[in-house]
Design an enzyme around this catalytic site. Structure first.
Site, short mmCIF file in Angstrom:
data_model
loop_
_atom_site.label_atom_id
_atom_site.label_comp_id
_atom_site.label_asym_id
_atom_site.label_seq_id
_atom_site.Cartn_x
_atom_site.Cartn_y
_atom_site.Cartn_z
N HIS A 1 -16.82 -23.07 -26.08
CA HIS A 1 -16.99 -21.95 -27.02
C HIS A 1 -15.72 -21.14 -27.23
CE1 HIS A 1 -21.33 -22.48 -27.44
NE2 HIS A 1 -21.27 -22.88 -26.19
N ASP B 1 -14.36 -25.56 -18.91
CA ASP B 1 -15.04 -25.98 -20.13
C ASP B 1 -14.81 -24.91 -21.21
OD1 ASP B 1 -16.76 -26.73 -22.14
OD2 ASP B 1 -18.47 -27.14 -20.82
N LYS C 1 -18.58 -27.35 -31.81
CA LYS C 1 -18.86 -25.93 -32.03
C LYS C 1 -17.98 -25.44 -33.18
CE LYS C 1 -21.72 -26.26 -28.54
NZ LYS C 1 -21.57 -26.34 -27.11
N GLU D 1 -16.81 -22.15 -17.15
CA GLU D 1 -16.58 -22.11 -18.60
C GLU D 1 -15.59 -20.99 -18.86
OE1 GLU D 1 -20.35 -21.88 -20.76
OE2 GLU D 1 -21.24 -23.18 -19.25
N SER E 1 -21.65 -19.82 -22.57
CA SER E 1 -22.37 -20.22 -23.78
C SER E 1 -23.55 -19.32 -24.13
CB SER E 1 -22.84 -21.66 -23.65
OG SER E 1 -23.75 -21.80 -22.58
N ASN F 1 -23.51 -22.64 -33.88
CA ASN F 1 -22.20 -22.55 -33.20
C ASN F 1 -21.06 -22.90 -34.15
OD1 ASN F 1 -23.44 -22.01 -30.66
ND2 ASN F 1 -23.93 -24.19 -30.52
N HIS G 1 -22.98 -24.39 -17.89
CA HIS G 1 -23.82 -25.16 -18.81
C HIS G 1 -24.53 -26.32 -18.08
CE1 HIS G 1 -24.48 -27.99 -22.26
NE2 HIS G 1 -24.68 -26.86 -22.91
C1 LIG Z 1 -22.45 -27.21 -26.15
C2 LIG Z 1 -21.85 -27.29 -24.82
C3 LIG Z 1 -21.65 -28.51 -24.19
C4 LIG Z 1 -22.20 -29.78 -24.75
O1 LIG Z 1 -21.52 -30.19 -25.89
P1 LIG Z 1 -22.24 -31.14 -26.93
O2 LIG Z 1 -21.12 -31.69 -27.74
O3 LIG Z 1 -23.17 -30.30 -27.71
O4 LIG Z 1 -22.96 -32.19 -26.14
C5 LIG Z 1 -20.98 -28.53 -22.98
N1 LIG Z 1 -20.56 -27.39 -22.39
C6 LIG Z 1 -20.78 -26.18 -22.96
C7 LIG Z 1 -20.30 -24.96 -22.28
C8 LIG Z 1 -21.45 -26.10 -24.18
O5 LIG Z 1 -21.69 -24.92 -24.73
#
Ligand SMILES: *Cc1c(COP(=O)(O)O)cnc(C)c1O
Length: 382
Positions: free
Chosen positions: A210, A207, A240, A178, A182, A45, A131
């Site tokens: 990404h 969220d 990421k 999101e 993801s 990522n 997620h």
């Molecule tokens: C990767 C991810 C997380 C978690 O983040 P980390 O820092 O890896 O714990 C949360 N939400 C989404 C959509 C993700 O892709």
């Protein structure tokens, strides 16, 4: 007799769902050394190549010299070092919100935010493809959950209508989605979701894990659409595109103060190293600089090239390209064929994705060379 863990592992193996760790003997980059051989990495990522950006690494090193390694305690005891606050101010400003709070991981952010803000009697409405961290937070909160099919606005609205009738006068309804999904790389219809949540007086938790760093302007989908100030709870990660670790939640001052008081994953966990915050501040500067823009442009060219040439991959607005195979067995098989050709693209299986939607999740990075992208295209064509 309590069940034997060997039997459980055996069952996973038989269902092609057993997972194993794969030791990597080189730093995160587009080329990795595994078992003594070189592989081109299409699974990270690290979309902009920031995990090996010399200026960010230097900032990290300076941060260590200035602030030491560990933070010594949780944020509320003596672990709030100046860089933590500087980063939070910067994130709030970037996201056009009043305040921000950082956590050690995105997982901790989702868990700590949702459980602090929602409780029994509240209603959480989630996209089906949210997620695991969002789902776990929602379950743990004790609130009532409603799931709508991926990006289905009609079902979202009918859940909102139902929630509107059902909710107590001081209850919260929170829509959770999101911005860039993801495992599929597609976007949520943010504008429509914002107008629906407003119509029904719900809150929105978005969220942007990404999208941060790779949206048009580098900040997020909400920012691209001029909607940042309409999103009540803006979440994202530093792990990421920023190539670091940790995550943030941006919101009103009152929500952030409430999280500082109630969020258990924030309160009962050692503060992340201040050096990471120093590096994140540098990474944000670069994200918004000409360097960052050039990397986003290069990434976009890679994405277009792969989705133009490989018809089974949908055109994507993100560097996440799903190559859906259906069964876990098929996904594992193709993944291992590509591995033999020197390409690392692990199979993504249940429960990360639905049972019949096992896939290769190909991710591109601005750090990939044109030559590496060509090798990917050729291998997929074979
Ligand atoms: C990767 C991810 C997380 C978690 O983040 P980390 O820092 O890896 O714990 C949360 N939400 C989404 C959509 C993700 O892709």
């Amino acid at each position: 007799m309590p069940r034997d863990p060997q039997d459980e592992l055996q069952a996973l193996q038989e269902a092609h769902l057993l997972r194993q760790l794969r030791p990597v003997d080189s730093p995160q980059a587009t080329e990795l050394i595994i078992d003594g051989s070189n592989f081109i990495n299409f699974s990270s990522n690290d979309y902009l190549g920031f995990s090996s950006h010399p200026e960010i690494l230097n900032a990290y090193k300076n941060g260590l010299d200035l602030w030491g390694s560990g933070s010594g305690s949780s944020r509320l005891v003596c672990g709030t070092l100046r860089p933590h606050l500087e980063l939070e101010e910067r994130l709030a400003q970037l996201k056009n919100s009043a305040a921000a709070l950082t956590f050690s991981t995105g997982y901790a952010t989702a868990l700590g935010t949702i459980t602090a803000l929602a409780t029994k009697g509240d209603i959480l409405i989630l996209d089906k493809l949210c997620h695991a961290s969002l789902i776990d937070g929602a379950r743990l909160s004790g609130a009532t959950l409603r799931i709508y099919p991926h990006n289905d606005l009609n079902r979202l609205e009918s859940h909102l209508q139902w929630a509107d009738k059902k909710i107590a006068s001081d209850g919260r309804i929170i829509v959770i989605t999101e911005s860039v999904f993801s495992m599929d790389g597609d976007l949520c219809p943010l504008k429509e979701i914002v107008s629906l949540k407003q119509q029904y007086g719900a809150l929105l938790l978005l969220d942007e894990a990404h999208a941060f760093g790779i949206a048009q302007q580098g900040i997020g989908l909400a920012d691209d659409l001029g909607l940042s100030d309409q999103v009540d709870l803006q979440m994202g990660t530093l792990s990421k595109a920023l190539g670091l670790s940790g995550a943030y939640l941006c919101a009103s001052r009152a929500f952030i103060d409430l999280l500082i008081n109630r969020s258990r994953s924030f309160i009962y966990s050692t503060a992340p190293p201040a050096a990471t915050a120093v590096a994140a501040l540098k990474a944000i500067d670069i994200l918004l600089s000409e360097d960052g823009q050039q990397r986003r442009r290069k990434l976009k060219r890679h994405i277009k090239q792969v989705s133009d040439e490989i018809k089974t991959i949908p055109h994507s607005a993100s560097p996440i390209l799903p190559y859906i195979l259906g069964s876990s067995q098929n996904a594992l098989q193709l993944s291992s064929q590509l591995y033999q050709q020197g390409l690392l693209i692990p199979a993504i299986r249940y429960p990360t994705v639905p049972r019949d939607q096992a896939r290769l999740r190909i991710t591109l990075s601005a750090a990939h060379s044109g030559e590496q992208v060509k090798q990917l295209i050729n291998a997929l064509k074979r």
